[in-house]
Write an enzyme that holds these catalytic residues in place. Structure first.
Site, short mmCIF file in Angstrom:
data_model
loop_
_atom_site.label_atom_id
_atom_site.label_comp_id
_atom_site.label_asym_id
_atom_site.label_seq_id
_atom_site.Cartn_x
_atom_site.Cartn_y
_atom_site.Cartn_z
N VAL A 1 -2.63 -31.67 -6.44
CA VAL A 1 -3.36 -30.46 -6.13
C VAL A 1 -4.06 -29.98 -7.40
CG1 VAL A 1 -3.26 -28.11 -5.24
CG2 VAL A 1 -1.72 -29.84 -4.33
N LEU B 1 -2.83 -28.25 -10.69
CA LEU B 1 -1.85 -27.25 -10.29
C LEU B 1 -0.49 -27.87 -10.05
CD1 LEU B 1 -4.03 -25.15 -7.81
CD2 LEU B 1 -3.43 -24.60 -10.17
N GLY B 2 -0.46 -29.13 -9.70
CA GLY B 2 0.82 -29.79 -9.46
C GLY B 2 0.62 -31.13 -8.80
N ASP C 1 7.94 -27.61 8.23
CA ASP C 1 8.41 -27.82 6.86
C ASP C 1 8.35 -26.51 6.07
OD1 ASP C 1 9.49 -29.36 4.84
OD2 ASP C 1 7.58 -30.02 4.05
N GLY D 1 2.84 -33.84 -6.11
CA GLY D 1 4.00 -34.06 -5.27
C GLY D 1 4.07 -35.49 -4.78
N GLY D 2 4.99 -35.74 -3.84
CA GLY D 2 5.16 -37.10 -3.35
C GLY D 2 3.96 -37.64 -2.61
N MET D 3 3.14 -36.75 -2.03
CA MET D 3 2.04 -37.19 -1.19
C MET D 3 0.67 -37.09 -1.87
SD MET D 3 3.67 -38.15 1.42
CE MET D 3 5.17 -37.89 2.36
N GLY D 4 0.53 -36.23 -2.88
CA GLY D 4 -0.78 -36.07 -3.47
C GLY D 4 -0.77 -35.16 -4.68
N LYS E 1 -6.46 -30.47 -2.55
CA LYS E 1 -5.36 -31.43 -2.40
C LYS E 1 -5.95 -32.82 -2.18
CE LYS E 1 -1.39 -32.47 0.61
NZ LYS E 1 -0.59 -31.97 1.76
#
Length: 712
Positions: free
Chosen positions: A28, A20-21, A136, A23-26, A42
């Protein structure tokens, strides 16, 4: 986005279906449970799994999501924050984020903004009711479902009655949507901070821009703390409500009950009537025209003023150079004339390519969609890359001109690029049938013509050595294979030794090696392979978790963790093994460094995802220096003894130069923008003569490391 060869088949018993995508941390994933229910899983990036602070943060996120339930949040289904790679599964919501919606369709109509606001107020009510502050709330964390918004990603939330957790010296959040107190006094953040973020988010939804947007993150943070918001394009009935949410004083903001009452008094019909009047008559919704100048302050006053922002414990301290060596206009500062008093200016590593000028390159695909660089290597004065939409490309280091490009109609991207002696090596996308078979391809470096292809399932990297290619073929009972680089003909094949062992191919100093591992209790056997016939010779056997970092002279350097601790703990020792004699010497590392390790210029550099870089002497094990760059997610460094510098590039393309001797930061460049193909990990800068080339967000950039300010 389809799964790649590096993605697992399942996580925690959930079968992975799609990406699904990232990001900077993990990452998904879309996944399916045994009962057939779809969930979003995630999975934390491997480099964060080694960070104790981040694991604690992830446990807090799981706990926060479990406490929150409601119609406008995505509830947690399952989680394992203590797994090797921590993960969490939540209900899958098939909807775009608010940021995606605005990017593709423009600002929302005022009536839709009202519906969004009402849903988010209810979501925050569910969150605050269990004493959690989200911290956030931003467009990327709001899913625009048909039946109302969903608030996701509690990665930096915290319970009201607990101390906040931040990476030391870093502030967690997204500046355009953070409250003044979150920037300057993060330990004093309350639920009122989420109200401020809600106001900023509604302005973005209504106008396509945040209320404090500026030319750089530093100016944005200044304007959040000191300046009034830009609300002129918000529909008048909503403007007054948003203005109250954006009060600098937390006590002046409405609570959720008052917000719900004010929003309930508005009608969608009134907002629709006012909508046209609040929008610009013509012109794009983005671009430099919308950036606001600072009101009533000179740029010099700004630099002086921002030094006092963020002096709270744990906050990001905004000084005149932000600890980055950058002036306020976000350009890289010039390198000092000397690295220290009385020290000579650095000597250039090599001459710049003839005719070199600074350049930046992004590729356009055949159908008008962007292609993106995924993996690159430099060889001489050329850069060779694989990527999404093409198998390989050659880029001239002097001009950024694409000399040739080999298109690909296959999904996914090629990887593991290597280049030498007139040939380019890469791996094609893996089969989607689960066999993990993929093409090993060699091209002519001058023309891009395919010389040969071999198909197999490979373990670890493939690379050139001498006039051959080394690979580890197979997933079980495999072999270490040497192939002729010119023809692809098999020169030799050496079976993996022992049952249950898996061998990873390694090339150090142009010679073939292998690391064959079982469980941590069984340990790892390191082999040196005869380049001519593949005959293996055992160098050493090490129990526990290990990581070979390279050769220093005739010594193979191996990092060792205790088997019972795992890689989340600090590195305890460095093992030096003479590959000729097998003589071992163990060096304790008193600094107990953490992070990804790289060997360069006779030093070990440990790079943490938080931006902390530590240099270790490989002959004594002593720490030479440790520097907080304040730049997250840096990739492996390269170093130049002649220039006296260490260079690192972040996932966003920020290039950082540190003094090789002291670790002091010399300069830092701006980021390279954003892209749908952006990586969540930094890559290593590449040398092309005297210039440097970095890759990020699917693009390449070249600059002169001795004059980075002229390269911007």
């Amino acid at each position: 986005m389809p799964l790649s060869a590096v993605d697992p088949d399942s996580v925690g018993g959930y079968q992975l279906l799609d990406r699904l995508g990232s990001g900077g941390m993990g990452v998904v994933y879309l996944a399916r449970s045994a009962s057939g229910r779809q969930v979003a899983v995630k999975v934390v990036h491997a480099q964060f799994a080694q960070n104790e602070e981040f694991r604690t943060r992830f446990r807090q996120e799981v706990a926060a999501v479990r406490r929150v339930s409601g119609a406008f949040t995505a509830s947690v289904v399952d989680a394992d924050p203590d797994a090797g790679l921590p993960w969490m599964a939540t209900l899958y919501v098939p909807a775009p984020t608010l940021s995606d919606r605005v990017d593709k369709q423009g600002p929302l109509p005022a009536a839709e903004v009202l519906r969004l606001a009402r849903g988010l107020v209810e979501a925050l009510g569910d969150i605050h009711r269990v004493d959690v502050v989200h911290r956030d709330l931003k467009p990327a964390n709001v899913l625009m479902a048909p039946d109302g918004p969903r608030v996701i990603d509690f990665g930096i939330s915290r319970a009201v009655d607990h101390e906040s957790l931040t990476f030391t010296g870093h502030i967690m959040g997204t500046p355009p949507f953070m409250s003044p107190e979150a920037l300057s006094r993060p330990r004093e953040v309350t639920t009122a901070s989420d109200i401020f973020s809600l106001g900023a988010l509604l302005v973005y939804a209504a106008t396509g821009h945040g209320p404090f947007d500026a030319e750089s993150p530093y100016l944005t943070m200044y304007q959040v703390v000191h300046e009034e918001p830009a609300l002129d394009r918000v529909a008048p009935p909503l403007r007054g409500i948003v203005e109250r949410c954006l009060d600098k004083d937390p006590s002046g903001r409405p609570d959720l009950g008052e917000l719900a009452r004010m929003l309930g008094e508005l009608s969608e019909e009134d907002l629709s009537a006012d909508d046209d009047a609040s929008r610009p008559v013509s012109g794009p919704s983005s671009g430099p025209g919308w950036l606001r100048p600072l009101r009533g302050r000179s740029s010099l006053a700004l630099v002086a003023a921002v030094t006092v922002v963020g002096l709270g414990a744990g906050a990001l301290v905004l000084t005149d150079d932000m600890g980055t060596g950058k002036p306020a206009d976000d350009r890289p500062s010039a390198m000092p004339s000397s690295a220290g008093a009385g020290r000579p200016s650095p000597v250039r590593e090599a001459a710049l390519p003839t005719g070199w000028r600074p350049w930046e390159l992004a590729l356009s695909g055949a159908n008008g969609e962007p292609d993106a660089f995924a993996d690159c290597r430099s060889d001489g004065l050329a850069v060779y890359c694989s990527g999404n939409g093409f198998h390989a490309a050659r880029i001239d280091a002097a001009s950024g001109h694409v000399d040739w490009r080999v298109p690909s109609s296959e999904p996914g991207s090629s990887g593991d690029v290597d280049a030498r002696a007139g040939r380019v090596l890469l791996r094609g996308p893996a089969d989607s049938d689960g066999s993990q078979r993929e093409d090993l391809i060699v091209l002519d470096a001058k023309t891009g013509k395919r010389l040969w292809t071999r198909r197999a399932a490979f373990t670890g990297r493939v690379a050139f050595f001498g006039r051959a290619v080394l690979s580890s073929d197979g997933l079980e009972d495999g072999s270490l294979v040497g192939r002729d680089a010119a023809t692809g003909a098999e020169l030799w094949s050496t079976p993996w030794p022992g049952d249950g062992l898996i061998c990873e191919s390694l090339v150090f100093d142009d010679a073939p090696y292998a690391a064959c591992s079982g469980t941590p209790q069984e340990g790892t056997t390191f082999l040196r392979l005869d380049p001519g016939n593949g005959t293996p010779e055992e160098i050493t056997h090490v129990k526990g978790l290990t990581h070979p970092v390279g050769l220093d002279g005739s010594d193979l350097l191996i990092l060792v963790w205790a088997a019972e601790d795992g890689p989340v703990e600090r590195v305890r020792s460095l093992l030096r093994v003479d590959v000729r004699t097998g003589v071992r010497r163990t060096l304790n590392l008193p600094a107990r460094p953490v992070g990804a390790a790289t060997l360069a210029e006779g030093r070990l550099f440990f790079v943490q995802d938080t931006g902390l870089v530590t240099a270790i002497d490989t002959t004594t094990g002593e720490q030479l220096w440790s520097e907080d760059t304040t730049v997250d997610l840096l990739g492996p460094p390269i170093a130049s003894g002649r220039e006296g510098a260490v260079y690192l590039s972040s996932y966003s393309g920020r290039l950082v130069a540190l003094d090789l001797r002291t670790g002091r930061k010399r300069w830092q460049t701006p980021a390279m923008g954003t892209s749908a193909f952006g990586s969540s990990e930094g890559t290593s800068p590449m040398r092309t003569g005297g210039s440097l080339v970095t890759m990020a967000n699917g693009s390449l950039r070249s600059l002169d490391p001795l004059h980075p300010n002229t390269s911007n």
